[in-house]
Motif scaffolding. Structure first.
Motif, PDB file in Angstrom:
ATOM      1  N   ARG A 320      41.961  43.056  30.376  1.00 28.54           N
ATOM      2  CA  ARG A 320      42.553  43.887  31.424  1.00 28.54           C
ATOM      3  C   ARG A 320      41.748  43.768  32.720  1.00 28.54           C
ATOM      4  O   ARG A 320      42.318  43.690  33.812  1.00 28.54           O
ATOM      5  N   GLU A 321      40.414  43.762  32.581  1.00 27.08           N
ATOM      6  CA  GLU A 321      39.566  43.627  33.766  1.00 27.08           C
ATOM      7  C   GLU A 321      39.816  42.301  34.475  1.00 27.08           C
ATOM      8  O   GLU A 321      39.821  42.228  35.706  1.00 27.08           O
ATOM      9  N   GLY A 323      42.600  40.736  34.441  1.00 30.13           N
ATOM     10  CA  GLY A 323      43.872  40.931  35.143  1.00 30.13           C
ATOM     11  C   GLY A 323      43.671  41.630  36.482  1.00 30.13           C
ATOM     12  O   GLY A 323      44.295  41.276  37.489  1.00 30.13           O
ATOM     13  N   ILE A 324      42.767  42.618  36.497  1.00 29.99           N
ATOM     14  CA  ILE A 324      42.491  43.339  37.760  1.00 29.99           C
ATOM     15  C   ILE A 324      41.899  42.386  38.792  1.00 29.99           C
ATOM     16  O   ILE A 324      42.282  42.399  39.966  1.00 29.99           O
ATOM     17  N   LEU A 325      40.950  41.555  38.325  1.00 25.49           N
ATOM     18  CA  LEU A 325      40.330  40.599  39.249  1.00 25.49           C
ATOM     19  C   LEU A 325      41.396  39.711  39.876  1.00 25.49           C
ATOM     20  O   LEU A 325      41.389  39.463  41.086  1.00 25.49           O
ATOM     21  N   ARG A 326      42.343  39.244  39.036  1.00 23.37           N
ATOM     22  CA  ARG A 326      43.405  38.381  39.572  1.00 23.37           C
ATOM     23  C   ARG A 326      44.269  39.170  40.553  1.00 23.37           C
ATOM     24  O   ARG A 326      44.704  38.638  41.563  1.00 23.37           O
ATOM     25  N   ALA A 327      44.502  40.468  40.264  1.00 26.46           N
ATOM     26  CA  ALA A 327      45.355  41.281  41.129  1.00 26.46           C
ATOM     27  C   ALA A 327      44.733  41.500  42.509  1.00 26.46           C
ATOM     28  O   ALA A 327      45.451  41.632  43.498  1.00 26.46           O
ATOM     29  N   VAL A 328      43.416  41.548  42.567  1.00 29.84           N
ATOM     30  CA  VAL A 328      42.780  41.802  43.876  1.00 29.84           C
ATOM     31  C   VAL A 328      42.425  40.498  44.600  1.00 29.84           C
ATOM     32  O   VAL A 328      41.747  40.526  45.619  1.00 29.84           O
ATOM     33  N   GLY A 329      42.877  39.366  44.054  1.00 31.84           N
ATOM     34  CA  GLY A 329      42.721  38.127  44.811  1.00 31.84           C
ATOM     35  C   GLY A 329      41.847  37.059  44.192  1.00 31.84           C
ATOM     36  O   GLY A 329      41.574  36.045  44.836  1.00 31.84           O
ATOM     37  N   ALA A 330      41.395  37.269  42.949  1.00 33.37           N
ATOM     38  CA  ALA A 330      40.553  36.239  42.321  1.00 33.37           C
ATOM     39  C   ALA A 330      41.413  35.059  41.878  1.00 33.37           C
ATOM     40  O   ALA A 330      42.503  35.252  41.336  1.00 33.37           O
ATOM     41  N   THR A 331      40.925  33.858  42.115  1.00 30.11           N
ATOM     42  CA  THR A 331      41.600  32.667  41.592  1.00 30.11           C
ATOM     43  C   THR A 331      41.128  32.453  40.159  1.00 30.11           C
ATOM     44  O   THR A 331      40.175  33.108  39.701  1.00 30.11           O
ATOM     45  N   ARG A 332      41.770  31.484  39.480  1.00 33.04           N
ATOM     46  CA  ARG A 332      41.305  31.146  38.124  1.00 33.04           C
ATOM     47  C   ARG A 332      39.839  30.699  38.179  1.00 33.04           C
ATOM     48  O   ARG A 332      39.033  31.041  37.322  1.00 33.04           O
ATOM     49  N   ASP A 334      37.574  31.623  40.325  1.00 39.46           N
ATOM     50  CA  ASP A 334      36.686  32.776  40.525  1.00 39.46           C
ATOM     51  C   ASP A 334      36.386  33.459  39.193  1.00 39.46           C
ATOM     52  O   ASP A 334      35.247  33.845  38.912  1.00 39.46           O
ATOM     53  N   PRO A 418      47.756  36.956  34.030  1.00 41.04           N
ATOM     54  CA  PRO A 418      47.342  38.259  34.574  1.00 41.04           C
ATOM     55  C   PRO A 418      48.350  39.366  34.300  1.00 41.04           C
ATOM     56  O   PRO A 418      47.966  40.520  34.059  1.00 41.04           O
ATOM     57  N   LEU A 422      47.373  42.739  32.316  1.00 37.03           N
ATOM     58  CA  LEU A 422      47.484  44.076  32.919  1.00 37.03           C
ATOM     59  C   LEU A 422      48.420  44.979  32.133  1.00 37.03           C
ATOM     60  O   LEU A 422      48.348  46.197  32.234  1.00 37.03           O
TER      61      LEU A 422
END
Lengths: 424, 231
Positions: A320-321, A323-332, A334, A418, A422
């Motif tokens: 889930r975390e 997924g959050i990273l991807r939601a706030v703009g992290a690329t694969r 990152d 993601p 989530l």
């Protein structure tokens, strides 16, 4: 800058999973500890071997072969003409002729020896060396001072070690340092032998005076100035023209094989007995070090597998975390970078722990050797040699093991869907 | 023509069948949506109707659908994974029902999370403190999520969504886990953001949230139909 920001994020995860990651770092540390320990032990033992067999990579000892076509005919000997040819070989920087004392000599010592009564008779074996060969080590004049003066003598350091560790304890004699013995005189009778029980005509009473200790001095017996040996041999009618061996110093270690070839073409050979012993012991040490290092590498590999499992579990728990990273703009990339940064920190911590572990174990073993093992000759102060290379290798291998271990979990984390993560 | 912040055209979404041999489950059947820039839209629907999936599609998090999705005129289908990440980083803010804060980070570090990615957020530290101040949590900057109440956690999540000052905020049941009073506070905050020109698309099943919106849509049988108007 981005690296620092990702590192800040990774730090939070590291602190949260400190317990689990400490176990992973401990596993890596154990493997690295073994690796560094065995490598340092191998390096320490190699140094100890070098201490016993100090071999220069630039020098070779040239001798007349024991069975040679020339010597059968009775004409192969190293005289001044051959010495010149040896010195002229391409790559030779300098040639140092050596001449054996070809006259029997004995010493009889009856008197006080550093506060102890000593009665001793010994046959003397001596070799004449050019003074410049021992110039760096002698601490008193080392040249022919005439028949009426004591003969300067240099002994091999290893003899002093054997005296201190074997002879002195057995006979209750004091241990000596080289500085204590400089200037010490021993009476000598030239032209006499205890072994064959024969005395030559007109023997000569004189004395040996210790001028220093050197690794270059002959191991068997003592070394005298070449001019003295030449004079004594001539006085007693022995061969005072030919040399027993020649030490050739090459301009570089790369020139040595070529010099050896040229020497063989002259019908002479290289005396490699000491070098061969050093080489054989060195190879044995290398082999054992390699075997133990492979064992350490296996432990490190197992630790890497453990790291894989730890990070897989971590990724599963943090879906889930992620997924959050991807939601706030992290690329694969990152997401993978965050996981790999955590692994790198785990690896570096494991590496440092391993090095501390190895040094502690080495210190304990050295302490045990110092306090519990007898004081044998050439016993090293430490059986280990730690260099910066070991630190670099330890941390580097630990880092690689942790990154390798976390590679597949990081890839799995990067590939997480993601939306699914989530929704869980 | 008013510029659209978000647009869905004939979106279809199916899930694999739950049992072998059964037909795939159809969630959306030709779903269309237009959200104008600066609009405050609430989408209502029953549990399992696909409200969250709708937001995931608009956020580029879910790419397994048929039809077209646009965000500020950009077709999401044509964007690479990294381009979608950049879009989320620069133009979208997400608020979730279950807050979704990282438990290992302080409130301030959670707000700063978007700064770790892409090209970062300009003047991120100052903006993060301002965002926390705006949601009334300036004094809780160093607190870990476990030490915060549900309402406080949601306000931290909103502050995080505001850090990069995105023009479009997507919120998934933002008051679902909050008590009435705390929920009102969050709704008031959304109203403020809307007044400042932010586009808000909120999926909810709570009437009080819908009342705050300019337009209410209901997700029914895979399509969006007009619902009761809000304020």
């Amino acid at each position: 800058m981005k690296g620092a920001r990702l590192l800040r994020l990774a730090r939070g995860n590291l602190l949260r999973e400190l317990g689990v990651l400490s176990v992973s770092a401990g596993g890596v540390g154990l493997g690295i500890g073994c690796l560094v320990f065995f490598l340092a032990l191998g390096a320490g033992l190699r140094l100890a071997v070098n201490d016993v067999f100090p071999a220069s990579t630039r020098e070779v000892e040239v001798v007349v072969p024991q069975v040679a076509f020339g010597s059968l005919l009775g004409d192969l000997k190293i005289d001044d003409a051959l010495l010149k040819r040896l010195a002229a070989i391409h790559g030779v920087e300098r040639a140092f002729p050596k001449m054996a004392l070809r006259v029997p000599a004995v010493t009889r010592y009856n008197g006080m020896f550093f506060g102890h009564e000593l009665h001793m008779g010994l046959e003397i074996i001596a070799t004449g060396l050019p003074p410049e060969l021992l110039a760096q080590d002698v601490r008193a004049p080392f040249e022919d001072q005439g028949e009426s003066k004591p003969i300067p003598a240099v002994a091999n350091r290893r003899l002093l070690e054997l005296y201190n560790k074997v002879f002195a304890p057995q006979r209750g004699l004091p241990r000596l340092t080289d500085s204590m013995l400089i200037g010490f005189q021993i009476p000598v009778e030239l032209g006499r032998s205890y072994i064959v029980g024969k005395t030559m005509d007109n023997p000569q009473q004189t004395a040996l005076q210790i001028a220093g200790f050197s690794d270059r001095a002959a191991l068997a017996g003592i070394s005298m100035p070449l001019a003295v040996v030449r004079r004594i041999n001539a006085r007693f009618g022995a061969d005072a023209e030919s040399y027993s061996s020649v030490l050739l110093r090459a301009r570089s270690s790369q020139a040595v094989p070529g010099i050896a070839e040229a020497v063989k073409r002259m019908g002479l050979e290289i005396d490699e007995s000491e070098r061969r012993s050093a080489l054989q012991i060195g190879q044995a040490v290398e082999l054992v070090t390699l075997a133990l290092s492979l064992l350490a590498a296996l432990i490190t590999a197992l630790a890497a597998i453990n790291t894989t499992q730890t990070f897989y579990a971590s990724v599963r728990e943090r879906r889930r975390e992620i997924g959050i990273l991807r939601a706030v703009g992290a690329t694969r990339g990152d997401v993978a970078a965050v996981i790999l940064l955590e692994a790198a920190a785990t690896g570096i911590a494991g590496g440092i722990f391993g090095i501390v572990l190895a040094r502690t174990a080495a210190a304990l073993l050295d302490w045990f050797a110092k306090t519990h093992l007898p004081d044998f000759p050439f016993k090293p102060q430490s059986f280990f040699h730690f260099g910066w290379g070991h630190v670099g290798l330890g941390v580097g291998v630990a880092l690689l093991a942790a990154l390798f271990g976390a590679f597949f979990p990081a890839r799995a984390a990067a590939r997480l869907d993601p939306a699914k993560a989530l929704s869980e | 023509m008013t510029e659209l912040a978000a647009k869905l055209v004939a979106v279809e979404k199916r899930y694999p069948p739950r049992e072998p041999g059964a037909a795939p489950q159809r969630l959306f059947a030709g779903l269309d949506l237009d959200v104008a820039r600066g609009e405050f839209v609430a989408i209502e629907g029953k549990s399992g109707s696909g409200k969250s999936t709708l937001l995931h599609i608009l956020g580029g998090l879910d790419r397994q659908f048929a039809g077209e999705a646009y965000v500020f005129g950009q077709a999401l289908r044509g964007l690479t994974d990294n381009q979608l990440a950049t879009l989320r980083h620069q133009k979208l803010g997400f608020v979730f029902q279950s807050f979704n804060l990282l438990p290992g980070l302080s409130a301030l570090d959670n707000v700063l999370l978007p700064d770790a990615f892409g090209s970062g957020v300009p003047d991120a530290a100052r903006r993060a403190r301002e965002a926390l101040e705006r949601v009334g949590l300036a004094d809780k900057a160093k607190a870990r999520p476990a030490a915060l109440s549900g309402g406080e956690r949601q306000r931290v999540a909103i502050a995080r969504a505001l850090l990069s000052r995105p023009p479009l905020l997507l919120a998934d049941e933002p008051t679902g886990n909050l008590d009435a009073t705390t929920g009102e506070g969050v709704i008031a905050l959304f109203r403020e953001l809307h007044k400042e020109g932010m586009t808000l698309l909120i999926v909810t099943h709570e009437v009080r949230v819908s009342h705050a919106a300019e337009r209410v849509l209901v997700l029914r049988e895979g399509k969006l139909v007009p619902g009761e108007e809000g304020t």
